[in-house]
Design a protein around this motif. Sequence first.
Motif, short mmCIF file in Angstrom:
data_model
loop_
_atom_site.label_atom_id
_atom_site.label_comp_id
_atom_site.label_asym_id
_atom_site.label_seq_id
_atom_site.Cartn_x
_atom_site.Cartn_y
_atom_site.Cartn_z
N TYR A 146 1.25 -1.19 0.14
CA TYR A 146 0.12 -0.25 -0.49
C TYR A 146 1.06 1.43 0.01
O TYR A 146 1.56 1.42 1.11
CB TYR A 146 -0.87 0.08 0.76
N LEU A 147 1.23 2.51 -0.88
CA LEU A 147 2.13 3.17 -1.61
C LEU A 147 1.05 4.54 -1.42
O LEU A 147 -0.37 4.59 -1.29
CB LEU A 147 2.39 2.86 -2.72
N THR A 157 4.90 7.25 1.97
CA THR A 157 4.74 5.95 2.56
C THR A 157 4.46 4.75 2.04
O THR A 157 3.74 4.28 1.33
CB THR A 157 4.21 5.94 4.12
N LEU A 158 4.99 3.39 2.00
CA LEU A 158 4.71 2.47 1.79
C LEU A 158 4.82 1.36 2.77
O LEU A 158 5.47 1.03 4.03
CB LEU A 158 6.23 1.51 0.70
N PHE A 159 3.63 0.47 2.42
CA PHE A 159 2.71 -0.12 4.05
C PHE A 159 3.23 -1.42 3.13
O PHE A 159 2.78 -2.11 1.57
CB PHE A 159 1.46 0.05 4.45
N SER A 160 3.94 -2.30 3.43
CA SER A 160 4.55 -3.40 2.78
C SER A 160 4.14 -5.40 4.15
O SER A 160 3.83 -4.73 5.33
CB SER A 160 5.14 -4.02 3.10
N ALA A 168 2.65 -5.00 8.89
CA ALA A 168 3.84 -5.26 9.30
C ALA A 168 4.76 -4.39 9.51
O ALA A 168 5.75 -3.90 10.06
CB ALA A 168 4.35 -6.83 9.79
N GLU A 169 5.08 -3.71 8.06
CA GLU A 169 6.56 -3.45 7.68
C GLU A 169 5.61 -1.66 7.29
O GLU A 169 4.98 -1.46 6.01
CB GLU A 169 7.06 -3.70 7.23
N THR A 170 6.57 -0.36 7.84
CA THR A 170 6.24 0.66 7.10
C THR A 170 7.79 1.74 6.67
O THR A 170 8.49 1.40 7.77
CB THR A 170 5.16 1.36 8.32
N HIS A 171 7.40 1.78 5.93
CA HIS A 171 8.59 3.21 5.13
C HIS A 171 8.54 4.11 4.83
O HIS A 171 7.39 3.72 3.57
CB HIS A 171 9.77 1.99 3.87
#
Length: 195
Positions: A146-147, A157-160, A168-171
């Motif tokens: 999800y971008l 933000t990229l949610f993965s 679980a991951e956010t960048h």
Amino acid sequence: MTAVAGEPEARPSQEETLLEYFFALETPEGFRAELIEGEIVVSPAPDGDHEDAIELIVAQMYDSSKVRMQFSGNKGLKLPRGGLRPKNYAVPDGTFAPRELRLFRGAPAWMPCDGVALVAEVTSSKAERDRIAKRHHYARAGVPLYLLVDREEEAVTLFSEPADQDYAETHTVPYGKALPLPEPFSFDLETADFA
């Protein structure tokens, strides 16, 4: 089903009534309707900066993605229910799937998320809906990535790694920094032009 004399007719549930109303809703040209968290949301056509951000993403996907992508800016996605809420129906600003799947060809107006590689949203007037509610719905649906382009925060933000109710991951990177996209994209999304 035949009604037995003396028995009251079964009334539709609140959820059934809401869904019936949602599917019968005719929005004015340029508007779109979504059902998010049990609320019917009708949004006007996006502004030019919003569309510019989507185009910047699409251009980079087409030019740089390791796997050739297919894009839709109006694909309705049927998302799992959350708690006591009815199913959700969202229209992401961008939906990407591997071109070889031809996922959009012959798909119903509201399709499941199977095969979708990434959804993208660019914040508008109701930014919290994109930041929270839609993020949780996309995670529950198992959308791998999800971008989110957050225009208020001037960040991307990229949610993965969807895990149950969330990712679980956010960048997150501020505008101007490159955001690495994992497979199947495998390139760094440039964000300088979002500013």
